[in-house]
Write an enzyme that holds these catalytic residues in place. Structure first.
Site, mmCIF file in Angstrom:
data_model
loop_
_atom_site.group_PDB
_atom_site.id
_atom_site.type_symbol
_atom_site.label_atom_id
_atom_site.label_comp_id
_atom_site.label_asym_id
_atom_site.label_seq_id
_atom_site.Cartn_x
_atom_site.Cartn_y
_atom_site.Cartn_z
ATOM 1 N N ARG A 69 60.549 49.206 12.988
ATOM 2 C CA ARG A 69 60.190 50.066 13.006
ATOM 3 C C ARG A 69 60.813 51.889 11.709
ATOM 4 O O ARG A 69 60.655 52.519 12.113
ATOM 5 C CB ARG A 69 61.567 50.851 14.384
ATOM 6 C CG ARG A 69 60.213 51.460 15.995
ATOM 7 C CD ARG A 69 61.445 50.366 16.838
ATOM 8 N NE ARG A 69 61.720 48.979 16.462
ATOM 9 C CZ ARG A 69 60.847 48.355 17.221
ATOM 10 N NH1 ARG A 69 60.070 48.725 18.061
ATOM 11 N NH2 ARG A 69 61.310 47.332 17.263
ATOM 12 N N THR A 70 61.932 51.409 11.606
ATOM 13 C CA THR A 70 62.615 51.576 10.334
ATOM 14 C C THR A 70 60.916 51.610 9.440
ATOM 15 O O THR A 70 61.444 53.371 8.233
ATOM 16 C CB THR A 70 63.451 51.071 10.090
ATOM 17 O OG1 THR A 70 64.554 50.533 11.035
ATOM 18 C CG2 THR A 70 64.923 51.949 9.066
ATOM 19 N N LYS A 98 61.256 35.976 -8.390
ATOM 20 C CA LYS A 98 61.418 35.111 -9.883
ATOM 21 C C LYS A 98 62.912 35.480 -10.512
ATOM 22 O O LYS A 98 63.207 34.846 -11.392
ATOM 23 C CB LYS A 98 60.886 36.220 -10.843
ATOM 24 C CG LYS A 98 58.740 36.428 -10.656
ATOM 25 C CD LYS A 98 58.869 37.639 -12.327
ATOM 26 C CE LYS A 98 57.369 37.360 -11.742
ATOM 27 N NZ LYS A 98 56.025 38.655 -12.608
ATOM 28 N N ARG A 119 66.605 48.523 2.478
ATOM 29 C CA ARG A 119 67.273 47.877 3.703
ATOM 30 C C ARG A 119 67.154 46.239 3.316
ATOM 31 O O ARG A 119 66.797 45.353 2.297
ATOM 32 C CB ARG A 119 65.995 47.660 4.765
ATOM 33 C CG ARG A 119 66.522 45.983 5.596
ATOM 34 C CD ARG A 119 65.856 45.977 7.198
ATOM 35 N NE ARG A 119 66.265 47.320 8.030
ATOM 36 C CZ ARG A 119 65.627 47.569 9.360
ATOM 37 N NH1 ARG A 119 65.361 46.409 9.856
ATOM 38 N NH2 ARG A 119 66.640 48.525 9.813
ATOM 39 N N HIS A 147 73.931 50.847 9.569
ATOM 40 C CA HIS A 147 72.218 50.809 9.638
ATOM 41 C C HIS A 147 72.822 53.321 9.771
ATOM 42 O O HIS A 147 72.475 52.996 11.382
ATOM 43 C CB HIS A 147 72.063 50.832 10.790
ATOM 44 C CG HIS A 147 70.345 50.201 11.364
ATOM 45 N ND1 HIS A 147 69.794 51.694 10.471
ATOM 46 C CD2 HIS A 147 69.811 50.337 11.284
ATOM 47 C CE1 HIS A 147 68.009 51.700 10.428
ATOM 48 N NE2 HIS A 147 67.996 50.557 11.440
HETATM 49 N N1 ASP Z 1 65.646 47.463 14.181
HETATM 50 C C1 ASP Z 1 67.647 47.534 14.259
HETATM 51 C C2 ASP Z 1 68.399 46.728 13.154
HETATM 52 O O1 ASP Z 1 67.688 46.110 12.254
HETATM 53 C C3 ASP Z 1 67.954 46.501 15.576
HETATM 54 C C4 ASP Z 1 67.698 44.978 15.337
HETATM 55 O O2 ASP Z 1 67.914 44.636 14.583
HETATM 56 O O3 ASP Z 1 68.672 44.563 16.855
HETATM 57 O O4 ASP Z 1 69.202 46.520 13.203
#
Ligand code: ASP
Length: 321
Positions: A69-70, A98, A119, A147
């Site tokens: 999703r993100t 590397k 991320r 987050h």
């Molecule tokens: N998608 C959310 C996160 O990246 C929640 C999860 O992974 O549980 O933190």
């Protein structure tokens, strides 16, 4: 809160070119502005689909951990605003394999693009990246840290579902130790009046003490439980989280707690009709599929809202005024 045009313009100007690293950066006025802009974005998508507020801007999704999703909602957000995206969703095919350091990778990506959505599996990685980045960093999850963009979309969802945020009782349930989304959401809720937060978790996955202190110091009423039953009836928002398997050193411990809470229609029988169930997703076992048909299950609407909120953030950081 009704924003004046001047307030909105001032907040929009304030966020141009800024990093978004932690929810602690936002005050109430920032939040009201982001929610209002996100609502405008929703209308743009529903009516015309795309616009050119980000025309000529290039963002990069640099993801060291899995994401559905993100990553895709940030990419969609950028494209819908008329911008373009470089996706590095699988850093194992980049020079990271590397042995390249995060600062060097950030310098490289930052020299080609206008903003980096990062991320990473380490808490504090976004802050570190920001020190070396020539362009804004947007924290899309730093290990068990924060987050922030998820918490903003959680707020947007609460506002859309219940029409307000002030005065609500929010129950955070599941893995409160490693769940970065609840770490951000609890802190963000301190900007609102009359909030009560209940924490429900196995003892070994309690909300970290430093966060309970931070939220308490801001004047929010908080209570801890190891079961949902005593508080389901008073809950306005039930925020369910996945047990974060990838953060456990000891898999036996994960196995012991992974199914500690499973939300089913039976669990919700004493809940208010106006109560809403949220979940940042992905869900594993913690909400049964029968709950999906309950109108109070808001997690798929929440997921859609992510794109509108991320459009708002990209616009505020990079867009034309
Ligand atoms: N998608 C959310 C996160 O990246 C929640 C999860 O992974 O549980 O933190």
């Amino acid at each position: 809160m009704n924003l004046t045009e001047q307030q909105r313009a001032a907040i929009s100007a304030k966020w141009k070119g800024q990093h978004i690293l932690s929810v602690d950066q936002f005050n109430r006025l920032d939040l009201e502005t982001i929610l209002a802009v996100a609502d405008d974005m929703r209308v743009i998508v529903k009516t015309v689909g795309t616009c050119d507020l980000l025309k000529g801007k290039l963002t990069c999704n640099l993801f060291y951990e899995p994401s559905t999703r993100t990553s895709s909602s940030f990419a969609a957000a950028s494209e819908r605003l008329g911008g373009s995206v470089i996706l590095i969703n699988n850093v194992q095919f980049s020079s990271v394999t590397k042995g390249e350091t995060l600062p060097d990778t950030i310098r490289a990506v930052g020299s080609y693009t206008d903003a980096i959505v990062l991320r990473h599996y380490e808490k504090g990685a976004a802050e570190l990246a920001a020190k070396y980045s020539p362009k804004p960093i947007i924290n899309a999850g730093d290990g068990p840290g924060e987050h922030p963009t998820q918490a903003l979309l959680d707020l947007f969802t609460i506002k859309r579902e219940l029409g307000k945020i002030d005065g609500l009782t929010v129950t955070l349930l599941g893995d409160l130790k490693y769940g970065r989304t609840v770490h951000s959401l609890a802190r963000l809720l301190t900007n609102f009046e009359g909030i009560k937060i209940n924490y429900v978790s196995p003892d070994s996955l309690r909300m970290p003490d430093y966060l309970i202190k931070q939220v308490g110091d801001a004047g929010v009423e908080q209570h801890e439980y190891d079961a949902l039953e005593p508080i389901i009836a008073e809950t306005d928002i039930l925020y369910v989280t996945r047990v974060q398997k990838e953060r456990f050193d000891d898999l036996a411990h994960y196995e012991a707690v992974k199914d500690a809470f499973i939300i089913s229609p039976e669990t919700l029988k004493d809940a208010k009709q106006e109560m809403r169930v949220l979940h940042p997703l992905p869900r594993v076992n913690e909400i049964t599929m029968e709950v999906d048909d309950d109108p109070r299950a808001a997690y798929f609407r929440q997921m859609e809202n992510g794109m509108y909120v991320r459009m708002a953030l990209l616009y505020l950081v990079l867009g034309k005024q």
